[in-house]
Design an enzyme around this catalytic site. Structure first.
Site, short mmCIF file in Angstrom:
data_model
loop_
_atom_site.label_atom_id
_atom_site.label_comp_id
_atom_site.label_asym_id
_atom_site.label_seq_id
_atom_site.Cartn_x
_atom_site.Cartn_y
_atom_site.Cartn_z
N LYS A 169 -10.47 -30.18 -52.94
CA LYS A 169 -11.26 -29.69 -51.81
C LYS A 169 -12.74 -29.86 -52.13
O LYS A 169 -13.23 -29.38 -53.15
CB LYS A 169 -10.92 -28.21 -51.58
CG LYS A 169 -11.47 -27.65 -50.29
CD LYS A 169 -11.08 -26.19 -50.12
CE LYS A 169 -9.63 -26.03 -49.69
NZ LYS A 169 -9.34 -24.63 -49.30
N ASP A 204 -7.35 -14.14 -42.40
CA ASP A 204 -7.16 -15.32 -41.56
C ASP A 204 -5.74 -15.85 -41.66
O ASP A 204 -5.51 -17.03 -41.91
CB ASP A 204 -8.17 -16.40 -41.93
CG ASP A 204 -8.26 -17.47 -40.84
OD1 ASP A 204 -7.90 -17.16 -39.68
OD2 ASP A 204 -8.65 -18.60 -41.15
N VAL A 243 -10.59 -32.29 -47.64
CA VAL A 243 -9.60 -32.24 -48.71
C VAL A 243 -9.06 -33.64 -48.96
O VAL A 243 -8.74 -34.36 -48.01
CB VAL A 243 -8.45 -31.27 -48.36
CG1 VAL A 243 -7.49 -31.14 -49.53
CG2 VAL A 243 -9.01 -29.91 -47.97
N GLY A 278 -7.16 -33.73 -45.10
CA GLY A 278 -7.48 -32.63 -44.21
C GLY A 278 -8.96 -32.36 -44.24
O GLY A 278 -9.65 -32.74 -45.18
N GLY A 282 -11.96 -29.35 -42.79
CA GLY A 282 -12.27 -28.13 -42.07
C GLY A 282 -13.76 -28.05 -41.84
O GLY A 282 -14.48 -29.03 -42.06
N ALA A 283 -14.18 -26.90 -41.41
CA ALA A 283 -15.58 -26.75 -41.06
C ALA A 283 -16.49 -26.89 -42.28
O ALA A 283 -17.60 -27.36 -42.17
CB ALA A 283 -15.79 -25.39 -40.41
#
Ligand SMILES: *[C@@H]1O[C@H](CO)[C@@H](O)[C@H](O)[C@H]1NC(C)=O
Ligand SMILES: *[C@@H]1O[C@H](CO)[C@@H](O)[C@H](O)[C@H]1NC(C)=O
Ligand SMILES: *[C@@H]1O[C@H](CO)[C@@H](O)[C@H](O)[C@H]1NC(C)=O
Ligand SMILES: *[C@@H]1O[C@H](CO)[C@@H](O)[C@H](O)[C@H]1NC(C)=O
Length: 800
Positions: free
Chosen positions: A542, A637, A525, A518, A520-521
């Site tokens: 992460k 969030d 991960v 994965g 993200g910004a």
């Protein structure tokens, strides 16, 4: 065989035996089992005696109705011992009547007349085959040794029994028995196969001490009489004259005793039913009548018995099971999937789910029960229990756990609860327990979704980076990480400490940051494996793209408080690495990805009860963050991307706490916040304090998405009223059209009350006025149904 009227003057009956075709069978006569199909017929031609080939190379010496296409067998001599071609039945000159199989080289069967002096044999029009003396006195008759059928004029005495056939094509002794006991009770029993002893009674005439004979008279009445002739119990009173109808009373292979009739000639309209029809039968519901502690019940182990519209019991295998013997409906059902492993480390629960079967029960076979509990609890408990094959959730809130083989299964409207049948999910059909983690990373996008709020809101970015940095700065006591992460492990709160990892250790664990699961910004991960003694555990590592340098004592304190959170519905932080520029976070690995994938990328909508479970779990996690931590944590969030599913599909909130450090006085910007009504509460756009109620709002949207398995915002949807789910849901609720939100989810339709309650709770959550939104604890209670859900107002009625 007790007192039977042996002496019956044959000449007195209408069908006196004659020589040749349909007459007396003289001494020395015989029949051969072969293709010639020669038989001895009764004078009227209604019945025939002879060999019937019932299997390849297997012959049955039998009597049957010879005039109808079915040629229904009503008696046989060697049901458990078929003979081969060339076998003979012979009436020897000395009166012996024997079935010999020359291939087997032995006598298979013989009639044993009470006395010697047999002069001839005869197939009578009553269906009785007799051996008689010169005086016409009957020495032996087939009526005295019934197999599974009685005919009119046949008398069933004490100590006689009928034994059902094994199946509709196999005539050997089967699983059910009718017995007129010497105590006078007429009883239906299940039989032990293959030993043939009786197991348990499932019907009786309740005439102990009284019953003497079962009479099937020429008018088609079937009744039990006492010794003095009084009628005790009527089995069939819907009389059908033997002159107009062929008829029989048969204990069928399925365990039902049926009185069948078959018109002898076409009726006035010329139409003649070409099959037997059932006049009467008992027991009235076999499926509910049979309940035995040993043996599988009416349909065999793991099977389900259901009374069809034709009143015949049907045997049905539950989802994931199939007939043990495809040719034998009563053979029971075998599991078609690999059983759940009881090895704690296998994390096997991931592969299993439930098939819901309403009105289904296996009344025995339970080994544990709990109550009252919620259905979700029941599911989870069975899922986590490798012994549990089925959980029965009763309407009274009791959860019964059952193990294989299940017995006495029944589907019936009278069954209140439902069965949750554990099955292996069909994505894994291999016979060995497959490692759930060995999937290609491309299939598992964003397993650990990282601070995805950052994608939309730069205000969080810095906070998040800061907080994560502080994490590393802050030193925690090193400790071995948890070895087994299982959904039902509830670690006592506040006791989890976090382990410090070396960079090389994590580099090795992730195989050089090889498998990306994965991104993200602000981070990527990777999947990793850690060895803990014998065990291998999977982790999500992460790795932030870059690390800001600032730090602040206040943040440290707060981050340390986050690290102390521990709840089964929060993704657990296991450790960290802080070596110079190399800063990493180590989380428990969540093999089932995010709720977003689960909801929106599944080809078929996920099971309703699983969704309900996720709704509860997410609410519980939030409740904990808001109300049970030492310091309140606002997630900021909540959305399906941030709710991850563990091996048992238990929902866990991820990335909590990372945005906690917001203060009401903090400046905010609306740049980057989605313009469309998404998960973000309206107060973000207004000059209002940010409270835990922002999470309640987001939860409300998530709940609606869970209910309807669609995203809140679907710009391309045909009907513009349905573009925004929150608006549509309120319209449906107000218009009394909740049902249209359920679409064709039949399982949810069955649970419509709860569905409606959840919709109402969601509408409360998405109230634009934060003050109107309930706290998470109240949301929990409303979802559970422990408090009333008042009618929610229009969410958009709030004006600032
Ligand atoms: C059958 O045989 C018996 C005894 O021999 C005799 O009395 C009877 O009349 C015979 N019946 C016919 C129909 O031949
Ligand atoms: C039957 O009776 C006939 C004469 O009526 C006699 O010839 C025959 O031997 C008898 N058979 C037997 C088996 O007694
Ligand atoms: C009938 O069923 C019994 C019991 O399973 C079996 O032993 C026998 O071989 C079967 N007979 C035929 C003809 O299939
Ligand atoms: C059969 O039994 C029923 C009921 O007792 C009776 O009404 C009927 O007359 C009987 N029929 C014969 C042929 O005995």
């Amino acid at each position: 065989m007790a007192a039977v009227i042996i002496l019956l003057p044959i000449s007195a009956t209408a069908q006196s035996p004659r020589g040749g075709g349909g007459g007396n069978i003289t001494l020395g006569s015989s029949l051969v089992a072969d293709s010639s199909n020669s038989t001895w017929k009764s004078p009227s031609g209604e019945f025939a005696f002879g060999f019937r080939q019932v299997s390849p190379g297997g012959y049955l010496l039998a009597i049957w109705f010879d005039e109808m296409p079915e040629r229904t067998i009503i008696w046989s001599a060697n049901r458990n011992n078929l003979v081969q071609q060339g076998s003979t039945i012979q009436l020897f000159s000395d009166g012996r009547f024997e079935l010999n199989d020359p291939t087997a080289g032995r006598r298979i069967w013989a009639a044993s007349p009470a006395t010697s002096g047999v002069a001839y044999a005869a197939m009578l029009d009553s269906g009785d085959f007799v051996l008689a003396a010169n005086s016409s006195a009957v020495m032996w008759r087939s009526f005295d040794e019934p197999t599974d059928t009685l005919l009119p004029s046949q008398i069933f005495n004490q100590d006689s029994n009928l034994i059902a056939a094994f199946s509709d094509t196999n005539h050997s002794s089967g699983r059910f028995q009718l017995e007129l006991q010497t105590d006078g009770n007429l009883v239906l029993y299940t039989r032990n196969f293959p030993m043939g002893d009786i197991i348990s009674a499932y019907w009786s005439s309740q005439t102990p001490g009284d019953g003497f004979q079962l009479i099937f008279n020429q008018s088609g009445y079937i009744y039990l009489t006492a010794r003095n002739g009084t009628m005790l119990n009527t089995l069939s009173s819907n009389g059908a004259s033997a002159s107009l109808f062929h008829q029989r009373l048969t204990l069928d292979y399925d365990g039902v005793l049926r009185h069948y009739v078959y018109p002898k000639s076409a009726n006035s309209t010329g139409t003649r039913p070409m099959a037997w029809s059932v006049n009467e039968f008992l027991p009235s519901n076999l499926c509910l009548s049979i309940r035995q502690d040993r043996g599988g019940g009416a349909c065999g182990f793991n099977s389900l018995c259901s009374l069809g519209t034709d009143q015949r019991p049907k045997c049905i295998c539950p989802t994931g099971y199939s007939l043990l013997d495809p040719n034998d409906r009563l053979s029971g059902c075998k599991q078609d999937f690999v059983s759940q492993s009881c090895n704690q480390e296998s994390n096997d629960t991931d592969h299993y789910s439930f098939s819901d079967m309403p009105r289904v029960n296996w009344p025995l076979s339970d080994y544990a029960s709990f109550g009252p509990v919620s259905e979700d609890w029941c599911r989870q408990d069975c899922l986590n229990d490798c012994f549990c094959s089925v959980a029965i959730y009763g309407s009274n809130g009791v959860c019964w756990k059952k193990r294989s083989p299940l017995s006495n299964g029944v589907i019936d409207p009278s069954v209140g609860g439902k069965a949750l049948v554990k099955i292996r999910k069909n994505d894994t059909t291999t016979t060995t327990a497959e490692n759930p983690f060995e999937r290609k990373s491309s299939n598992r996008s964003a397993l650990i979704v990282t601070g995805s709020v950052l994608l939309g809101s730069s205000v969080f970015l810095n906070l998040l980076l800061l907080s994560s940095v502080l994490f590393f700065v802050f030193r925690f006591k090193g400790r071995k990480s948890k070895t087994a992460i299982r959904a039902h492990n509830t670690v006592p709160p506040g006791v989890v400490s976090i382990r410090s990892f070396g960079f090389d250790e994590l580099k090795e664990a992730t195989n050089g940051f090889n498998e990306e699961i994965g991104s993200g910004a602000w981070s990527t991960v990777y999947k990793g494996t850690l060895k803990e003694g014998e065990n291998v555990i999977f982790v999500a590592v992460k790795k932030p793209h870059k690390i800001a340098e600032e730090a602040d004592q206040e943040f440290k304190t707060e981050v340390s408080s986050i690290s102390r959170t521990n709840h089964k519905n929060l993704v657990q932080l296991l450790g960290y690495c802080d070596e110079g520029q190399n800063r990493l976070l180590v989380y428990e690995y969540m093999p089932n990805g995010s709720l977003a994938e689960f909801l929106f990328e599944n080809p078929s909508p996920p099971n309703w009860y699983r969704r309900v479970q996720i709704a509860f779990a997410t609410a519980r996690g939030l409740c904990y963050l808001h109300e049970e931590c030492t310091m309140q944590i606002i997630h900021c969030d909540i959305k399906p991307q941030n709710v991850l599913l563990d091996g048992s599909h238990v929902a866990k909130i991820s990335d909590f706490g990372l945005a906690k450090l917001l203060r009401a006085d903090q400046t905010r910007t609306n740049t980057g916040i989605r313009g469309t009504r998404g998960y973000v509460a309206p107060e973000w756009f207004r000059n209002m304090p940010i409270t835990a109620k922002v999470d309640v709002y987001s939860y409300g949207i998530l709940l609606l998405e869970l209910l309807c398995c669609r995203r809140n915002f679907l710009p391309d949807v045909e009907d513009e009223n349905e573009v925004v789910l929150a608006d549509w849901a309120y319209d449906c609720y107000r218009g009394g059209a909740i049902r249209s939100l359920v679409a064709d989810d039949e399982v949810a339709v069955d649970d419509l009350k709860r569905f409606e309650r959840f919709v109402m709770v969601a509408i409360w959550c998405v109230q634009e006025d934060p003050a109107l939104r309930p706290h998470m604890k109240r949301v929990m209670h409303m979802l559970e149904g422990s408090v009333q859900v008042p009618a929610p107002p229009d969410p958009t009625s709030f004006v600032t």
